[in-house]
Write an enzyme that holds these catalytic residues in place. Sequence first.
Site, mmCIF file in Angstrom:
data_model
loop_
_atom_site.group_PDB
_atom_site.id
_atom_site.type_symbol
_atom_site.label_atom_id
_atom_site.label_comp_id
_atom_site.label_asym_id
_atom_site.label_seq_id
_atom_site.Cartn_x
_atom_site.Cartn_y
_atom_site.Cartn_z
ATOM 1 C CG ASP A 82 -2.122 0.858 1.140
ATOM 2 O OD1 ASP A 82 -1.938 2.077 0.924
ATOM 3 O OD2 ASP A 82 -3.249 0.348 1.263
ATOM 4 N N GLY A 105 -4.630 4.698 2.826
ATOM 5 C CA GLY A 105 -4.567 3.638 3.832
ATOM 6 C C GLY A 105 -4.010 4.162 5.147
ATOM 7 C CB SER A 133 -16.807 -0.504 -9.011
ATOM 8 O OG SER A 133 -17.845 0.410 -8.745
ATOM 9 C CE1 TYR A 147 -13.212 3.445 -8.476
ATOM 10 C CE2 TYR A 147 -15.575 3.187 -8.845
ATOM 11 C CZ TYR A 147 -14.413 2.806 -8.200
ATOM 12 O OH TYR A 147 -14.460 1.790 -7.273
ATOM 13 C CB ILE A 165 -31.668 14.004 0.534
ATOM 14 C CG1 ILE A 165 -31.688 13.208 1.846
ATOM 15 C CG2 ILE A 165 -32.012 13.122 -0.661
ATOM 16 C CD1 ILE A 165 -33.062 12.689 2.235
ATOM 17 N N GLY A 182 -26.358 13.734 -10.342
ATOM 18 C CA GLY A 182 -25.820 12.842 -9.325
ATOM 19 C C GLY A 182 -25.138 11.683 -9.997
HETATM 20 N N1 LIG Z 1 -15.899 1.490 -1.002
HETATM 21 C C1 LIG Z 1 -16.790 1.207 -1.946
HETATM 22 O O1 LIG Z 1 -17.991 1.484 -1.808
HETATM 23 C C2 LIG Z 1 -16.342 0.503 -3.211
HETATM 24 C C3 LIG Z 1 -17.343 0.183 -4.152
HETATM 25 C C4 LIG Z 1 -16.949 -0.453 -5.327
HETATM 26 C C5 LIG Z 1 -15.626 -0.796 -5.528
HETATM 27 N N2 LIG Z 1 -14.679 -0.456 -4.601
HETATM 28 C C6 LIG Z 1 -13.298 -0.843 -4.869
HETATM 29 O O2 LIG Z 1 -12.776 -1.529 -3.739
HETATM 30 C C7 LIG Z 1 -11.365 -1.320 -3.612
HETATM 31 C C8 LIG Z 1 -11.052 -0.847 -2.221
HETATM 32 O O3 LIG Z 1 -11.702 0.413 -2.027
HETATM 33 P P1 LIG Z 1 -11.806 1.108 -0.624
HETATM 34 O O4 LIG Z 1 -13.173 1.650 -0.494
HETATM 35 O O5 LIG Z 1 -11.263 0.217 0.408
HETATM 36 O O6 LIG Z 1 -10.830 2.356 -0.850
HETATM 37 P P2 LIG Z 1 -9.587 2.866 -0.001
HETATM 38 O O7 LIG Z 1 -9.152 4.132 -0.630
HETATM 39 O O8 LIG Z 1 -9.879 2.854 1.449
HETATM 40 O O9 LIG Z 1 -8.520 1.714 -0.280
HETATM 41 C C9 LIG Z 1 -7.646 1.727 -1.354
HETATM 42 C C10 LIG Z 1 -6.255 1.491 -0.809
HETATM 43 O O10 LIG Z 1 -5.338 1.462 -1.902
HETATM 44 C C11 LIG Z 1 -4.231 2.270 -1.588
HETATM 45 N N3 LIG Z 1 -3.689 2.773 -2.838
HETATM 46 C C12 LIG Z 1 -4.233 3.700 -3.668
HETATM 47 N N4 LIG Z 1 -3.431 3.900 -4.714
HETATM 48 C C13 LIG Z 1 -2.361 3.090 -4.551
HETATM 49 C C14 LIG Z 1 -1.198 2.854 -5.299
HETATM 50 N N5 LIG Z 1 -0.938 3.546 -6.426
HETATM 51 N N6 LIG Z 1 -0.326 1.926 -4.869
HETATM 52 C C15 LIG Z 1 -0.538 1.243 -3.715
HETATM 53 N N7 LIG Z 1 -1.624 1.444 -2.952
HETATM 54 C C16 LIG Z 1 -2.522 2.361 -3.363
HETATM 55 C C17 LIG Z 1 -4.746 3.367 -0.684
HETATM 56 O O11 LIG Z 1 -3.737 3.940 0.137
HETATM 57 C C18 LIG Z 1 -5.780 2.605 0.134
HETATM 58 O O12 LIG Z 1 -5.205 2.046 1.293
HETATM 59 C C19 LIG Z 1 -11.006 -0.326 -4.712
HETATM 60 O O13 LIG Z 1 -10.512 -1.029 -5.830
HETATM 61 C C20 LIG Z 1 -12.333 0.331 -5.048
HETATM 62 O O14 LIG Z 1 -12.354 0.825 -6.365
HETATM 63 C C21 LIG Z 1 -15.012 0.177 -3.439
#
Ligand SMILES: NC(=O)c1ccc[n+]([C@@H]2O[C@H](COP(=O)([O-])OP(=O)(O)OC[C@H]3O[C@@H](n4cnc5c(N)ncnc54)[C@H](O)[C@@H]3O)[C@@H](O)[C@H]2O)c1
Length: 314
Positions: A29, A34, A117, A141, A201, A269
């Site tokens: 990470d 993170g 996603s 995205y 909202i 939105g």
């Molecule tokens: N949270 C949601 O509702 C949701 C919905 C659909 C998909 N996702 C997908 O789930 C995954 C996790 O999302 P999340 O909500 O935990 O987000 P988050 O931002 O909390 O987690 C992503 C992590 O990746 C790390 N990161 C980002 N760019 C990086 C890089 N270049 N190199 C190394 N580490 C890197 C960040 O520091 C972070 O810890 C993602 O792929 C996101 O697209 C999340």
Amino acid sequence: MFVTGGAGFVGSHVVDGLVREGAAVVVYDDFRRGRMANLEWAMANGDVKVIEGDIADRGHLAQAISGADLVSHQASLWLWECESDPREALEVNIVGTFNVLEASVEAGVVKIVMASSSSVYGEACSLPTDEDHPFNNDFFYGATKVADEQLARAFYRKYGLKYICLRYLNVYGPRQDYRSAYVSVITNFINRVAEGEPPIIFGDGNETLDLVYVEDVAKANIVALKSGLEAEVLNVASGRETTLRELADAVLEVMGSDLVPTIENRERGLVVRRWGSTEKAEALLGFRATVGVREGLRRLISWRDQDILREGGG
Ligand SMILES: NC(=O)c1ccc[n+]([C@@H]2O[C@H](COP(=O)([O-])OP(=O)(O)OC[C@H]3O[C@@H](n4cnc5c(N)ncnc54)[C@H](O)[C@@H]3O)[C@@H](O)[C@H]2O)c1
């Protein structure tokens, strides 16, 4: 086990789940979002090594991944980060994912489970939305997630790297970021109510989300990693719609507030309705989300209160 983005919201819950399974885990990470605090439990209770690195840094990533047999790929920029910097979205989400797939092949990884996603669907033409729905997305995205799924398919065909892409719906729960400039709808409501302000909202309140609790999402990742499935794309959804009005009311109820939500007309939105089909994940993985919205909200809000206290911000 190698987990990219393992210090993030979803990733750290995946790491917890792997530790419970007795797996040795390497977290990769770059800590742009993170936090080490997210890994406290896992590091105290399991064999967890943390490597600070960027998936866009091909050489460093290749070194870090060597020796891994399974990969969980969670690292990504999220929606508003991609909108505000589309080129960075290309570098991290698309080139970075290519690097993760390429390094996995070079390291002899057997299977990768990747976070995709429901954004790939864009505005839904059919509900509940199943995995055959077209890519109706028009955000950067979502575009990166479509590209990532396609890259996984191409790596599978050419190199035999098994993959499962999990299309998460609207994930929520403890460790969800509540401090950045851009936060999710649910966090926005909670932050407002915590400040004594009514939740706003945007829209008419009938827009819906499919709210899936983060530990359920982590569970789906673990069963996907352990399963014999390969080359699949699956929704990770609760299979229930919650309107923004219901969500605002639930937040107010759980937080014990008698404020009344404010409705504001929106310009544009994200989507009007989100409701994911759970059939395929149930049939192929035996996965079913179990935590309901009120219980999930209670856990999220209680974690947030504790986190503010421990960060000294309360
Ligand atoms: N949270 C949601 O509702 C949701 C919905 C659909 C998909 N996702 C997908 O789930 C995954 C996790 O999302 P999340 O909500 O935990 O987000 P988050 O931002 O909390 O987690 C992503 C992590 O990746 C790390 N990161 C980002 N760019 C990086 C890089 N270049 N190199 C190394 N580490 C890197 C960040 O520091 C972070 O810890 C993602 O792929 C996101 O697209 C999340």
